[in-house]
Scaffold this active site. Structure first.
Site, PDB file in Angstrom:
ATOM      1  CG  PHE A 159      -1.781   1.351   1.076  1.00 43.91           C
ATOM      2  CD1 PHE A 159      -2.747   1.394   0.160  1.00 43.91           C
ATOM      3  CD2 PHE A 159      -1.477   2.293   1.817  1.00 43.91           C
ATOM      4  CE1 PHE A 159      -3.595   2.571  -0.293  1.00 43.91           C
ATOM      5  CE2 PHE A 159      -2.361   3.487   1.926  1.00 43.91           C
ATOM      6  CZ  PHE A 159      -3.394   3.507   0.798  1.00 43.91           C
ATOM      7  CB  THR A 160       0.405   4.479  -1.701  1.00 42.57           C
ATOM      8  OG1 THR A 160      -0.708   4.972  -0.682  1.00 42.57           O
ATOM      9  CG2 THR A 160      -0.086   4.364  -3.043  1.00 42.57           C
ATOM     10  CG  ASP A 250      -2.852  -1.976   6.517  1.00 44.45           C
ATOM     11  OD1 ASP A 250      -3.961  -1.560   7.169  1.00 44.45           O
ATOM     12  OD2 ASP A 250      -2.431  -1.231   5.804  1.00 44.45           O
ATOM     13  CE  LYS A 293      -8.432   4.146   4.334  1.00 41.06           C
ATOM     14  NZ  LYS A 293      -7.467   4.794   5.003  1.00 41.06           N
ATOM     15  CG  PHE A 483      -1.146   8.760  -5.412  1.00 42.61           C
ATOM     16  CD1 PHE A 483      -0.093   8.194  -4.945  1.00 42.61           C
ATOM     17  CD2 PHE A 483      -2.090   9.058  -4.713  1.00 42.61           C
ATOM     18  CE1 PHE A 483      -0.277   7.876  -3.618  1.00 42.61           C
ATOM     19  CE2 PHE A 483      -2.471   8.485  -3.471  1.00 42.61           C
ATOM     20  CZ  PHE A 483      -1.365   8.095  -2.911  1.00 42.61           C
TER      21      PHE A 483
HETATM   22  N1  F0G Z   1      -3.381   0.890   4.900  1.00 44.00           N
HETATM   23  C1  F0G Z   1      -4.475   0.713   4.010  1.00 44.00           C
HETATM   24  C2  F0G Z   1      -4.570  -0.596   3.497  1.00 44.00           C
HETATM   25  C3  F0G Z   1      -4.975   1.904   3.648  1.00 44.00           C
HETATM   26  O1  F0G Z   1      -5.980   1.834   2.559  1.00 44.00           O
HETATM   27  C4  F0G Z   1      -4.837   3.363   3.943  1.00 44.00           C
HETATM   28  C5  F0G Z   1      -5.379   4.462   3.511  1.00 44.00           C
HETATM   29  C6  F0G Z   1      -3.675   3.182   5.052  1.00 44.00           C
HETATM   30  C7  F0G Z   1      -3.005   2.061   5.291  1.00 44.00           C
HETATM   31  C8  F0G Z   1      -3.325   4.685   5.404  1.00 44.00           C
HETATM   32  O2  F0G Z   1      -4.252   4.998   6.187  1.00 44.00           O
HETATM   33  O3  F0G Z   1      -5.207   7.037   5.209  1.00 44.00           O
HETATM   34  O4  F0G Z   1      -5.503   6.596   7.705  1.00 44.00           O
HETATM   35  O5  F0G Z   1      -3.333   7.355   6.922  1.00 44.00           O
HETATM   36  N2  F0G Z   1      -6.171   4.492   2.159  1.00 44.00           N
HETATM   37  C9  F0G Z   1      -6.595   5.457   1.816  1.00 44.00           C
HETATM   38  C10 F0G Z   1      -7.403   4.994   0.504  1.00 44.00           C
HETATM   39  C11 F0G Z   1      -6.011   6.789   1.798  1.00 44.00           C
HETATM   40  O6  F0G Z   1      -8.265   5.828  -0.077  1.00 44.00           O
HETATM   41  O7  F0G Z   1      -7.297   4.001   0.178  1.00 44.00           O
HETATM   42  P1  F0G Z   1      -4.377   6.868   6.445  1.00 44.00           P
END
Ligand code: F0G
Length: 491
Positions: A159-160, A250, A293, A483
Site C-alpha cells: 500500500f502506498t 494492516d 475505513k 498521485f
Molecule cells: N493501509 C491501507 C490498506 C489503506 O488503505 C490506507 C489508506 C492506509 C493504510 C493509510 O491510512 O489514510 O488513515 O493514513 N487508504 C486510503 C485510501 C488513503 O483511499 O485507500 P490513512
C-alpha cells in the site's frame, strides 16, 4: 375453505375485533412455491441528509482542467458523487454522534482513551493500543521501531503509505501475494493470500534475521479489496513461528475481509463477523489501523501490539510525532466515536449491506460489459483501465485519463490506482504495476442504490466512446506519493 377466503374472513373478524389472537388471523403462507430472492437492505434509516450540488458539463470540463486532470486536486464542491475514497468519508451513526458529546478532552488520561482501548482489546484482542491521528501515523512509528536499514519487509501487495514508511526507515518491500492477485480476471476467492514459495525464496536469499516482520493487509486495497483466507493466515502463523518472524496486520479493512471469509470458507458460514475478526487478529502480533475505513469514523487510527517492548517504544515515539500516548493526535470525541464505530462495524447486517452495495454496482457494470477486477471486492469497484483503453500504453496513464473522463461525464469522482500511484523506485525508475485501475470507492452508509445506478450508467457512456479517449502527459511530479498532487495535460 380456500386460503384467500379464510384470510378475507379473518380480516373482517379482526376489524370487528372479534378475535384478538393475531395467530388466528391469517393462515401461514405456503412458501413452497414462493422462492423469491431475499435482498439485503441497509440496517438503518436516514435521519439527516447532506444536499449535493448538481454539476454541469461546462463547469466540469473547466474544473478538471484547473485540477491538472488529477481528481485529487478537484474541489469537493465541484463533485456530484464522491468515490475518491472510502477513507474518512463514512456516515457516522446517531450513537457515534452522541458519543461525541461525552468525549473527554483531557490532555492526559482521557476517559475516551480508555473506552477506545477497551474496544480494541475486546473486539480485536490486542493487548496494547496507542492512538494515532490516522493510519500512516501508526505506520510511521511502527516502521521506525521495527525496521533497520537493509531489512526486507514481505507483504501481500504494497500500500502506498505503508511501503513509503518502510522505505523511509531503510527497508525494502517485497511482494509475496499470490500471482492471481495481479490478474484482474482471475476469479480466485482469496486473492489476498500469501504465496509461500515467494516467502521461502526471500528467507533463503536474505535470511529470517533480515525480515523484522511480514506485513499482512486484510482485504487488500491495491488488489481490488480482495480478502486473505483464514486457512492461509493460519498456515502463515505456523510458518512464521518456525522462522521466528512477526506478523504485523494492516487491519484497515478487517471487517470486510471477515465478511468474505464468512461467505466463502465453509468452516465460517455460521460464525459471526465479530468472531472471525477476533480470530484473524489472534494470528498476528500487532497491527496498524486506519480507523477512517472499517471503524466508521472520519479521522483516527492506532497501533496495536501484544509485545510489551514494542508498546513501550511506541509510547515514547508517539509523543514526538502524534501527541501524548493517551490521545495520539485525536480529540477525546474522536476516540469515543471510534469505540462505537468498531462495535458497529462488526454487525453482520452492516457488513452484508456494505459489501452488498458494492456488489450491486459491480454487477451493473458487468451488465454493461465494463472490464472490472473480479471477483468484486469489499470497498469498491476497480475498473481495468488497460482493458478499457487498450490503445494507450501505461506511460500514457490510462487510469488517470479514465478517471478524468468519468468526472467529465457525470461529476463522479474516482481515483487512479496504477502507474501514477505506484510511484518511483529508490533508483528513480518508475514502478510499472501489472494492475492499472480506476477505483470507484464506496463510502460506508453514504450513498443509495440509485446513486449506484447513476455511476454505472456514466461509466457505460464513457465506455461507448472509449476509442476517442486520449492519454495523458505528466507535467508536474511531487517527490513523495505523487498521485496526490501530480498534474497532467491531455496528449
Ligand atoms: N493501509 C491501507 C490498506 C489503506 O488503505 C490506507 C489508506 C492506509 C493504510 C493509510 O491510512 O489514510 O488513515 O493514513 N487508504 C486510503 C485510501 C488513503 O483511499 O485507500 P490513512
Amino acid at each position: 375453505m380456500p386460503l384467500f377466503l379464510f384470510n378475507f374472513v379473518a380480516c373482517i373478524l379482526s376489524f370487528c375485533n372479534i378475535t384478538e389472537d393475531p395467530k388466528l388471523l391469517y393462515l401461514p403462507i405456503n412458501h413452497s412455491n414462493m422462492n423469491h430472492k431475499r435482498s439485503w437492505a441497509e440496517p438503518y434509516k436516514i435521519k439527516m441528509v447532506e444536499l449535493l450540488k448538481m454539476t454541469n458539463l461546462k463547469d466540469r470540463i473547466k474544473a478538471i482542467k484547473e485540477a491538472g486532470f488529477n481528481t485529487f486536486l478537484l474541489k469537493s464542491e465541484d463533485v456530484y458523487i464522491d468515490l475518491l475514497t472510502d477513507s474518512g468519508t463514512n456516515a457516522m451513526s446517531d450513537q457515534q454522534w452522541s458519543a461525541f458529546m461525552v468525549g473527554d478532552e483531557a490532555y492526559a488520561g482521557s476517559k475516551s482513551f480508555y473506552h477506545m482501548e477497551k474496544a480494541v482489546q475486546k473486539y480485536y484482542g490486542y493487548k496494547h493500543m496507542i492512538p494515532t491521528h490516522q493510519g500512516r501515523g501508526a505506520e510511521n512509528i511502527l516502521s521506525k521501531i521495527l525496521i533497520k536499514p537493509g531489512d526486507i519487509i514481505p507483504g501481500n501487495m504494497y500500500f502506498t503509505t505503508t511501503r513509503l514508511h518502510q522505505e523511509l526507515s531503510g527497508g525494502t518491500f517485497a511482494d509475496i501475494i499470490i500471482d492471481e492477485a495481479h490478474d484482474p480476471l482471475s476469479n480466485h476467492p482469496f486473492k489476498g493470500n500469501v504465496d509461500f514459495q515467494k516467502l521461502e525464496d526471500l528467507i533463503k536469499k536474505y535470511g529470517s534475521d533480515k525480515i523484522p516482520y511480514i506485513s499482512i493487509a486484510t482485504n487488500v486495497n491495491m488488489a481490488g479489496g480482495q480478502p486473505i483466507s483464514m486457512a492461509n493466515l493460519r498456515e502463515l502463523r505456523t510458518f512464521t513461528r518456525i522462522h521466528g518472524i512477526r506478523i504485523i496486520h494492516d487491519m484497515t479493512r478487517v471487517a470486510e475481509n471477515a465478511y468474505f471469509i464468512q461467505q466463502r470458507e465453509a468452516e465460517f458460514h455460521s460464525r459471526s463477523i465479530a468472531e472471525i475478526v477476533k480470530e484473524i487478529c489472534s494470528y498476528t502480533d500487532g497491527a496498524t489501523m486506519s480507523a477512517k475505513k472499517d471503524a466508521l469514523v472520519n479521522i483516527g487510527g492506532f497501533i496495536a501490539t501484544n509485545e510489551w517492548d514494542v508498546y513501550e517504544e511506541a509510547r515514547n515515539l508517539v509523543v514526538v510525532y502524534e501527541g501524548l500516548h493517551t490521545y495520539g493526535g485525536l480529540a477525546g470525541r474522536d476516540m469515543e466515536a471510534i469505540a462505537v464505530g468498531i462495535r458497529e462495524s462488526l454487525d453482520d447486517n452492516h457488513q452484508h449491506a456494505r459489501v452488498g452495495q458494492v456488489e450491486y454496482l459491480g454487477n451493473k457494470m458487468l451488465e454493461f460489459g465494463i472490464p472490472i477486477v473480479l471477483p468484486v471486492g469489499g470497498h469498491g469497484i476497480f475498473v481495468d483501465a488497460k482493458a478499457f483503453l487498450p490503445h494507450l500504453t501505461q506511460d500514457q496513464f490510462p487510469a488517470q485519463a479514465l478517471a478524468a473522463e468519468v468526472y467529465i461525464d457525470s461529476g463522479v469522482r474516482t481515483m487512479e490506482r496504477g502507474v501514477v500511484s505506484a510511484g518511483r523506485k529508490a533508483d528513480g525508475t518508475n514502478y510499472y504495476p501489472k494492475l492499472e485501475l480506476v477505483r470507484f470507492t464506496i463510502p460506508r452508509r453514504v450513498y443509495t442504490q440509485a446513486h449506484m445506478d447513476v455511476i454505472a450508467e456514466s461509466v457505460a457512456n464513457v465506455y461507448d466512446r472509449r476509442k476517442k479517449i486520449r492519454g495523458m502527459k505528466m507535467v508536474y511530479e511531487p517527490k513523495y506519493l505523487r498521485f496526490f498532487q501530480a498534474r497532467f495535460t491531455k496528449l
